[in-house]
Design an enzyme around this catalytic site. Sequence first.
Site, PDB file in Angstrom:
ATOM      1  N   GLU A  43       0.888  -1.172   0.000  1.00  0.00           N
ATOM      2  CA  GLU A  43       0.000   0.000   0.000  1.00  0.00           C
ATOM      3  C   GLU A  43       0.920   1.214   0.000  1.00  0.00           C
ATOM      4  OE1 GLU A  43      -3.080  -0.046  -0.366  1.00  0.00           O
ATOM      5  OE2 GLU A  43      -3.805  -1.970   0.352  1.00  0.00           O
TER       6      GLU A  43
ATOM      7  N   CYS B 205      -2.346   8.990   2.454  1.00  0.00           N
ATOM      8  CA  CYS B 205      -2.172   8.449   1.094  1.00  0.00           C
ATOM      9  C   CYS B 205      -3.386   8.770   0.234  1.00  0.00           C
ATOM     10  CB  CYS B 205      -1.927   6.952   1.156  1.00  0.00           C
ATOM     11  SG  CYS B 205      -3.191   6.080   2.067  1.00  0.00           S
TER      12      CYS B 205
HETATM   13  P1  NAP Z   1       8.334   5.060   4.580  1.00  0.00           P
HETATM   14  O1  NAP Z   1       9.504   5.915   4.814  1.00  0.00           O
HETATM   15  O2  NAP Z   1       8.335   4.159   3.422  1.00  0.00           O
HETATM   16  O3  NAP Z   1       8.148   4.216   5.930  1.00  0.00           O
HETATM   17  C1  NAP Z   1       7.129   3.247   6.065  1.00  0.00           C
HETATM   18  C2  NAP Z   1       7.681   2.068   6.848  1.00  0.00           C
HETATM   19  O4  NAP Z   1       8.661   1.406   6.058  1.00  0.00           O
HETATM   20  C3  NAP Z   1       8.396   2.476   8.140  1.00  0.00           C
HETATM   21  O5  NAP Z   1       8.171   1.490   9.100  1.00  0.00           O
HETATM   22  C4  NAP Z   1       9.847   2.511   7.716  1.00  0.00           C
HETATM   23  O6  NAP Z   1      10.735   2.341   8.785  1.00  0.00           O
HETATM   24  C5  NAP Z   1       9.900   1.339   6.762  1.00  0.00           C
HETATM   25  N1  NAP Z   1      10.947   1.394   5.757  1.00  0.00           N
HETATM   26  C6  NAP Z   1      11.416   2.478   5.104  1.00  0.00           C
HETATM   27  N2  NAP Z   1      12.350   2.119   4.208  1.00  0.00           N
HETATM   28  C7  NAP Z   1      12.474   0.777   4.291  1.00  0.00           C
HETATM   29  C8  NAP Z   1      13.285  -0.182   3.620  1.00  0.00           C
HETATM   30  N3  NAP Z   1      14.147   0.169   2.683  1.00  0.00           N
HETATM   31  N4  NAP Z   1      13.144  -1.477   3.960  1.00  0.00           N
HETATM   32  C9  NAP Z   1      12.269  -1.838   4.908  1.00  0.00           C
HETATM   33  N5  NAP Z   1      11.489  -0.987   5.577  1.00  0.00           N
HETATM   34  C10 NAP Z   1      11.574   0.315   5.266  1.00  0.00           C
HETATM   35  O7  NAP Z   1       7.002   5.890   4.476  1.00  0.00           O
HETATM   36  P2  NAP Z   1       6.528   7.056   5.408  1.00  0.00           P
HETATM   37  O8  NAP Z   1       7.207   8.298   4.995  1.00  0.00           O
HETATM   38  O9  NAP Z   1       6.619   6.665   6.840  1.00  0.00           O
HETATM   39  O10 NAP Z   1       4.974   7.095   5.052  1.00  0.00           O
HETATM   40  C11 NAP Z   1       4.486   7.897   4.072  1.00  0.00           C
HETATM   41  C12 NAP Z   1       4.186   7.125   2.812  1.00  0.00           C
HETATM   42  O11 NAP Z   1       3.285   6.067   3.086  1.00  0.00           O
HETATM   43  C13 NAP Z   1       3.503   8.004   1.806  1.00  0.00           C
HETATM   44  O12 NAP Z   1       4.004   7.771   0.511  1.00  0.00           O
HETATM   45  C14 NAP Z   1       2.054   7.558   1.897  1.00  0.00           C
HETATM   46  O13 NAP Z   1       1.293   7.837   0.764  1.00  0.00           O
HETATM   47  C15 NAP Z   1       2.200   6.109   2.156  1.00  0.00           C
HETATM   48  N6  NAP Z   1       0.984   5.564   2.743  1.00  0.00           N
HETATM   49  C16 NAP Z   1       0.222   4.718   1.995  1.00  0.00           C
HETATM   50  C17 NAP Z   1      -0.961   4.220   2.491  1.00  0.00           C
HETATM   51  C18 NAP Z   1      -1.808   3.284   1.681  1.00  0.00           C
HETATM   52  O14 NAP Z   1      -2.662   2.629   2.270  1.00  0.00           O
HETATM   53  N7  NAP Z   1      -1.640   3.185   0.384  1.00  0.00           N
HETATM   54  C19 NAP Z   1      -1.379   4.579   3.777  1.00  0.00           C
HETATM   55  C20 NAP Z   1      -0.595   5.451   4.507  1.00  0.00           C
HETATM   56  C21 NAP Z   1       0.593   5.933   3.977  1.00  0.00           C
HETATM   57  P3  NAP Z   1      11.488   3.601   9.450  1.00  0.00           P
HETATM   58  O15 NAP Z   1      10.448   4.489   9.990  1.00  0.00           O
HETATM   59  O16 NAP Z   1      12.342   2.991  10.484  1.00  0.00           O
HETATM   60  O17 NAP Z   1      12.268   4.255   8.349  1.00  0.00           O
END
Ligand code: NAP
Length: 465
Positions: free
Chosen positions: A227, A261
Amino acid sequence: MAIQSINPATNKLIRSFEPLTEDAIAEKLTLAFEASRTYPAVPLEHRALCMRKLASLLEHETTDLARTITLEMGKPLHAAEQEVLKCATACRYYADNAARILTPEPIATENHSYVRWDPLGVILAVMPWNFPFWQVFRFLAPALMAGNVGLLKHASNVPQCALDIESLVRRAGFPRGTFQALLIEARQVERVLADPRIAAVTLTGSEPAGRAIAAQAGWLIKKSVLELGGSDPFLVLPSADLNAAVETAVRARLVNAGQSCIAAKRFIIHESIYDAFEKRFVALMDSMKIGDPMKEDTDIGPLATAKIAEELETQVKAAINEGARVLTGGERMLGNGNYFEPTVLTNVPRSSPVYREELFGPVAMLFPARDLAEAIEIANDTPFGLAASAWTRDPAEQQRLVSELQSGAVFINAMVASDPRLPFGGIKHSGYGRELSAAGMREFLNAKTVVLASPVSAPPLAHER
Ligand code: NAP
């Protein structure tokens, strides 16, 4: 690096946690795997009992839980309370509906044939901070009702939310090991996912994280659900109720200070009503009360981290350099917290990088469209495909929008929102797979085909052996 809980309204450190050591992770994996071997035998009625208890705990402890959310990621307390209560509705939905969703499906063949739904085992959930309870519950409620076991790697800025959820599940009576929080860094996820005892992975987060997880899961041949981000269009056509459309457009952009999102991010307005829409939209954006998220009358709190505010500022500046015009806002606000002005941009060139990026904060982009065809063309001109909201009273236009908008969901004359009863997920770079409803529950189930032939059936022919 320590996992830190920092108040985004003040940027003061609340608590710090050392990431789990390799030994501690191994212990939790063993516990989860052992639970996955015994938990599926727990009767569905007992799982439902625990799930309803979980809903009650959420309802009784709403304000305390919401305070933790607000302190860690900055959404207004009243919005955090709504989020906690929504989690309770998901728990009750799956407690009430799991038996129906998991009922084996008979299939007419010459034998007795059916499909049964078996749990896969330990599912790793990598989750974001923006809805730190809801994102987790929409995974955990169907997973635990289906007999799967969960391991949560939550975003590193919401560790106390992760621990609160773990405690709630334990206190609801679920067997030991069925749901655990792993306080680990993103770089430690690779090792956990590679462990053969992990059956599958779900990630809600950014595109880069999605690519990393999907590539590894693909290599390991483990089921994954992604997602990811969105840049949802919000289309308004001449027959729409303009007041309702403007009021909803502002709410849809500013939900969670724009860090959602499914927040509407691109507003595509028919040129015959464009000026009227723009005037009212900007006025309403300007009227929002920004401030302390603990206060009852605050509409918009700070962004969740300083880094998010910096990134948004960089994107807005880049858009301006490319020729965009700022109708209101455009700046970070002075002070200690990560506050950002509600911002409206027009004239963002279609050739600029920002046009194709997700703006994860209170920044709206407005585009005029000549007619319905051009509105749909602009709406689909994005790498993302999560959801779309379109406003028109014309049934023919409604049908065209429903069939031609490229997204996981289309809402007509309504704001896009998740609902436990409805499938949720995207296409294109917004990810794959679905959460919520029966579809979400079945993502992590083995659709096992069963054929019971009669004992006197003929021996197989030579070529069938
Ligand atoms: P993010 O940086 O990708 O972090 C999300 C999760 O992934 C965190 O637990 C993060 O850990 C982990 N993570 C990051 N890089 C990783 C990697 N290379 N390998 C494994 N795990 C990794 O995203 P965010 O900035 O927190 O959230 C915002 C994004 O989420 C936006 O793009 C938003 O649109 C999307 N989102 C989508 C939905 C949906 O349902 N489609 C819902 C909500 C949000 P750390 O925090 O330790 O880095």
